[in-house]
Scaffold this active site. Structure first.
Site, PDB file in Angstrom:
ATOM      1  N   ARG A 151      11.875  -5.525   5.014  1.00  0.00           N
ATOM      2  CA  ARG A 151      11.667  -4.091   4.733  1.00  0.00           C
ATOM      3  C   ARG A 151      12.618  -3.215   5.556  1.00  0.00           C
ATOM      4  O   ARG A 151      12.848  -3.453   6.728  1.00  0.00           O
ATOM      5  CB  ARG A 151      10.229  -3.706   5.067  1.00  0.00           C
ATOM      6  CG  ARG A 151      10.002  -2.203   4.947  1.00  0.00           C
ATOM      7  CD  ARG A 151       8.553  -1.824   4.976  1.00  0.00           C
ATOM      8  NE  ARG A 151       7.840  -2.260   6.143  1.00  0.00           N
ATOM      9  CZ  ARG A 151       6.528  -2.108   6.304  1.00  0.00           C
ATOM     10  NH1 ARG A 151       5.812  -1.536   5.357  1.00  0.00           N
ATOM     11  NH2 ARG A 151       5.937  -2.532   7.399  1.00  0.00           N
ATOM     12  N   ARG A 169      -0.349  -9.298  13.054  1.00  0.00           N
ATOM     13  CA  ARG A 169      -0.978  -8.256  12.219  1.00  0.00           C
ATOM     14  C   ARG A 169      -1.832  -8.895  11.121  1.00  0.00           C
ATOM     15  O   ARG A 169      -2.891  -8.364  10.772  1.00  0.00           O
ATOM     16  CB  ARG A 169       0.108  -7.353  11.603  1.00  0.00           C
ATOM     17  CG  ARG A 169       0.715  -6.399  12.631  1.00  0.00           C
ATOM     18  CD  ARG A 169       2.044  -5.837  12.188  1.00  0.00           C
ATOM     19  NE  ARG A 169       1.991  -5.053  10.982  1.00  0.00           N
ATOM     20  CZ  ARG A 169       3.062  -4.752  10.242  1.00  0.00           C
ATOM     21  NH1 ARG A 169       4.261  -5.183  10.611  1.00  0.00           N
ATOM     22  NH2 ARG A 169       2.925  -4.012   9.175  1.00  0.00           N
ATOM     23  N   LYS A 212       0.837  -1.208   0.000  1.00  0.00           N
ATOM     24  CA  LYS A 212       0.000   0.000   0.000  1.00  0.00           C
ATOM     25  C   LYS A 212       0.873   1.260   0.000  1.00  0.00           C
ATOM     26  O   LYS A 212       0.653   2.176  -0.785  1.00  0.00           O
ATOM     27  CB  LYS A 212      -0.939   0.023   1.225  1.00  0.00           C
ATOM     28  CG  LYS A 212      -1.877  -1.161   1.303  1.00  0.00           C
ATOM     29  CD  LYS A 212      -2.826  -1.066   2.487  1.00  0.00           C
ATOM     30  CE  LYS A 212      -2.135  -1.087   3.842  1.00  0.00           C
ATOM     31  NZ  LYS A 212      -1.419  -2.341   4.144  1.00  0.00           N
ATOM     32  N   ARG A 237      11.219  -1.386  11.116  1.00  0.00           N
ATOM     33  CA  ARG A 237      10.097  -1.078  12.005  1.00  0.00           C
ATOM     34  C   ARG A 237      10.005  -2.107  13.124  1.00  0.00           C
ATOM     35  O   ARG A 237      10.207  -3.297  12.896  1.00  0.00           O
ATOM     36  CB  ARG A 237       8.789  -1.077  11.201  1.00  0.00           C
ATOM     37  CG  ARG A 237       8.407   0.308  10.750  1.00  0.00           C
ATOM     38  CD  ARG A 237       7.270   0.318   9.785  1.00  0.00           C
ATOM     39  NE  ARG A 237       6.080  -0.401  10.222  1.00  0.00           N
ATOM     40  CZ  ARG A 237       4.935  -0.406   9.534  1.00  0.00           C
ATOM     41  NH1 ARG A 237       4.851   0.259   8.394  1.00  0.00           N
ATOM     42  NH2 ARG A 237       3.894  -1.069   9.970  1.00  0.00           N
ATOM     43  N   ARG A 245      -9.833   0.741   8.407  1.00  0.00           N
ATOM     44  CA  ARG A 245      -9.390  -0.614   8.726  1.00  0.00           C
ATOM     45  C   ARG A 245     -10.448  -1.406   9.463  1.00  0.00           C
ATOM     46  O   ARG A 245     -10.213  -2.566   9.819  1.00  0.00           O
ATOM     47  CB  ARG A 245      -8.163  -0.506   9.630  1.00  0.00           C
ATOM     48  CG  ARG A 245      -6.865  -0.789   8.923  1.00  0.00           C
ATOM     49  CD  ARG A 245      -5.810  -0.593   9.959  1.00  0.00           C
ATOM     50  NE  ARG A 245      -4.643  -1.337   9.746  1.00  0.00           N
ATOM     51  CZ  ARG A 245      -3.536  -0.840   9.212  1.00  0.00           C
ATOM     52  NH1 ARG A 245      -3.511   0.376   8.742  1.00  0.00           N
ATOM     53  NH2 ARG A 245      -2.461  -1.575   9.154  1.00  0.00           N
TER      54      ARG A 245
HETATM   55  P1  AP5 Z   1       4.899  -1.507   1.831  1.00  0.00           P
HETATM   56  O1  AP5 Z   1       4.553  -0.726   0.597  1.00  0.00           O
HETATM   57  O2  AP5 Z   1       5.626  -0.800   2.921  1.00  0.00           O
HETATM   58  O3  AP5 Z   1       3.592  -2.269   2.373  1.00  0.00           O
HETATM   59  P2  AP5 Z   1       2.328  -1.737   3.164  1.00  0.00           P
HETATM   60  O4  AP5 Z   1       1.122  -2.444   2.607  1.00  0.00           O
HETATM   61  O5  AP5 Z   1       2.286  -0.244   3.171  1.00  0.00           O
HETATM   62  O6  AP5 Z   1       2.664  -2.346   4.581  1.00  0.00           O
HETATM   63  P3  AP5 Z   1       2.541  -1.745   6.060  1.00  0.00           P
HETATM   64  O7  AP5 Z   1       3.259  -2.724   6.938  1.00  0.00           O
HETATM   65  O8  AP5 Z   1       3.004  -0.337   6.123  1.00  0.00           O
HETATM   66  O9  AP5 Z   1       1.032  -1.827   6.261  1.00  0.00           O
HETATM   67  P4  AP5 Z   1       0.300  -1.948   7.588  1.00  0.00           P
HETATM   68  O10 AP5 Z   1      -1.068  -1.760   7.060  1.00  0.00           O
HETATM   69  O11 AP5 Z   1       0.509  -3.137   8.418  1.00  0.00           O
HETATM   70  O12 AP5 Z   1       0.993  -0.850   8.491  1.00  0.00           O
HETATM   71  P5  AP5 Z   1       0.587   0.628   8.887  1.00  0.00           P
HETATM   72  O13 AP5 Z   1       1.819   1.420   8.884  1.00  0.00           O
HETATM   73  O14 AP5 Z   1      -0.593   1.112   8.085  1.00  0.00           O
HETATM   74  O15 AP5 Z   1       5.762  -2.774   1.339  1.00  0.00           O
HETATM   75  C1  AP5 Z   1       6.274  -3.722   2.262  1.00  0.00           C
HETATM   76  C2  AP5 Z   1       7.667  -4.222   1.781  1.00  0.00           C
HETATM   77  O16 AP5 Z   1       7.515  -4.932   0.552  1.00  0.00           O
HETATM   78  C3  AP5 Z   1       8.669  -3.093   1.485  1.00  0.00           C
HETATM   79  O17 AP5 Z   1       9.961  -3.501   1.849  1.00  0.00           O
HETATM   80  C4  AP5 Z   1       8.587  -2.898  -0.040  1.00  0.00           C
HETATM   81  O18 AP5 Z   1       9.825  -2.442  -0.598  1.00  0.00           O
HETATM   82  C5  AP5 Z   1       8.266  -4.317  -0.504  1.00  0.00           C
HETATM   83  N1  AP5 Z   1       7.386  -4.315  -1.677  1.00  0.00           N
HETATM   84  C6  AP5 Z   1       6.306  -3.508  -1.925  1.00  0.00           C
HETATM   85  N2  AP5 Z   1       5.742  -3.833  -3.103  1.00  0.00           N
HETATM   86  C7  AP5 Z   1       6.471  -4.887  -3.602  1.00  0.00           C
HETATM   87  C8  AP5 Z   1       6.378  -5.692  -4.784  1.00  0.00           C
HETATM   88  N3  AP5 Z   1       5.396  -5.492  -5.682  1.00  0.00           N
HETATM   89  N4  AP5 Z   1       7.268  -6.681  -4.946  1.00  0.00           N
HETATM   90  C9  AP5 Z   1       8.249  -6.912  -4.031  1.00  0.00           C
HETATM   91  N5  AP5 Z   1       8.402  -6.180  -2.901  1.00  0.00           N
HETATM   92  C10 AP5 Z   1       7.514  -5.188  -2.689  1.00  0.00           C
HETATM   93  O19 AP5 Z   1       0.051   0.416  10.371  1.00  0.00           O
HETATM   94  C11 AP5 Z   1       0.914   0.086  11.432  1.00  0.00           C
HETATM   95  C12 AP5 Z   1       0.117   0.024  12.734  1.00  0.00           C
HETATM   96  O20 AP5 Z   1      -0.486   1.305  13.012  1.00  0.00           O
HETATM   97  C13 AP5 Z   1      -1.058  -0.971  12.746  1.00  0.00           C
HETATM   98  O21 AP5 Z   1      -0.646  -2.281  13.073  1.00  0.00           O
HETATM   99  C14 AP5 Z   1      -1.965  -0.322  13.813  1.00  0.00           C
HETATM  100  O22 AP5 Z   1      -1.503  -0.614  15.114  1.00  0.00           O
HETATM  101  C15 AP5 Z   1      -1.800   1.165  13.569  1.00  0.00           C
HETATM  102  N6  AP5 Z   1      -2.784   1.698  12.620  1.00  0.00           N
HETATM  103  C16 AP5 Z   1      -2.522   2.288  11.418  1.00  0.00           C
HETATM  104  N7  AP5 Z   1      -3.672   2.672  10.817  1.00  0.00           N
HETATM  105  C17 AP5 Z   1      -4.673   2.315  11.660  1.00  0.00           C
HETATM  106  C18 AP5 Z   1      -6.090   2.430  11.594  1.00  0.00           C
HETATM  107  N8  AP5 Z   1      -6.702   2.975  10.528  1.00  0.00           N
HETATM  108  N9  AP5 Z   1      -6.816   1.964  12.629  1.00  0.00           N
HETATM  109  C19 AP5 Z   1      -6.236   1.417  13.721  1.00  0.00           C
HETATM  110  N10 AP5 Z   1      -4.890   1.257  13.844  1.00  0.00           N
HETATM  111  C20 AP5 Z   1      -4.116   1.715  12.815  1.00  0.00           C
END
Ligand code: AP5
Length: 217
Positions: free
Chosen positions: A127, A171, A13, A160, A88
């Site tokens: 990552r 997660r 994402k 992270r 979410r």
């Molecule tokens: P990346 O693009 O970073 O993936 P992502 O989907 O953004 O993953 P996140 O871990 O950031 O998502 P998340 O939803 O768990 O975390 P968030 O920060 O929102 O890619 C991942 C890796 O793969 C990278 O190394 C990249 O280079 C590689 N990659 C990407 N595309 C690729 C491809 N096509 N091929 C190969 N490699 C690839 O949330 C974190 C925490 O915050 C949650 O657990 C929760 O506690 C809290 N939180 C955030 N939002 C909310 C909400 N709305 N409600 C409640 N709690 C929340």
């Protein structure tokens, strides 16, 4: 355009949001980034969120909903936004719909990025992120030229705290229980577009772009 990026942790994402934002100039709102910044700054939001994030659980709806509403009211979102990591839960999705209605808007599309669990674990444990400019790397799929150093700005790369295998598995469970129901929620509203997320980031972006161009007409 008003875009939501849906998908499991590590589905890409953040990577795709940065590419869409770079291509169309649409502001990228990542609730994960906002919360991590709040934790680093030691604000009251950060103090409330930290425990949930470290355990790989969602922070409560009442904490995050207000934060996103505030972002959407910023001037730069008037011509569109990309929401990454929000909504979410169904409660967050309903509140988003309500807020946008109040502002005279609505969503244009929900892009659901699909990736298998084992690939997600490989992606998240490998990552690395630049502490200065936020550029996302992967040790195998998109490695930096010099180990530990961002080739864009020279900042140090970090891992992270919630990217350990144990927390990633938690997660994924949380995603399946609380976030996956949004797939049907948005399908019923006719907003959902599925995107296969297992190709290279550039190939995934090509599909994303085709989908967005199709909607813009
Ligand atoms: P990346 O693009 O970073 O993936 P992502 O989907 O953004 O993953 P996140 O871990 O950031 O998502 P998340 O939803 O768990 O975390 P968030 O920060 O929102 O890619 C991942 C890796 O793969 C990278 O190394 C990249 O280079 C590689 N990659 C990407 N595309 C690729 C491809 N096509 N091929 C190969 N490699 C690839 O949330 C974190 C925490 O915050 C949650 O657990 C929760 O506690 C809290 N939180 C955030 N939002 C909310 C909400 N709305 N409600 C409640 N709690 C929340």
């Amino acid at each position: 355009m008003n875009i939501v990026l849906l998908g499991a942790p590590g589905s890409g994402k953040g990577t795709q949001a940065a590419m869409i934002s770079g291509r169309y100039g649409t502001p990228h709102i990542s609730t994960g980034d906002i919360l991590r910044q709040a934790v680093t700054d030691g604000t009251s939001l950060g103090l409330k969120a930290k425990g949930y994030m470290d355990r790989g659980e969602l922070v409560p709806d009442e904490i995050i909903i207000g934060v996103v509403e505030e972002c959407l009211r910023e001037e730069d979102c008037e011509r569109g936004f990309i929401l990454d990591g929000f909504p979410r839960t169904v409660a967050q999705a309903e509140s988003l719909e309500e807020s946008l209605k109040e502002m005279g808007g609505s969503l244009d599309v929900v892009l659901n990025i699909e990736v298998e669990d084992e690939e997600i674990i490989r992606r998240l444990t490998g990552r690395r992120i630049c502490g200065k400019c936020g550029r996302i790397f992967h040790l195998l799929f998109d490695p930096p030229r010099d180990e530990g150093v961002c080739e864009v700005c020279g900042g140090d790369l970090y891992q992270r705290a919630d990217d350990t295998e144990e927390t990633v598995r938690r997660r994924l469970e949380v995603y399946k229980e609380q976030t996956a129901p949004l797939i049907d929620f948005y399908k019923r509203k006719g907003l959902l577009r599925n995107v296969r997320g297992e190709k290279s980031a550039a190939d995934v972006f090509e599909h994303v772009q085709e989908t967005l161009e199709g909607i813009r007409g």
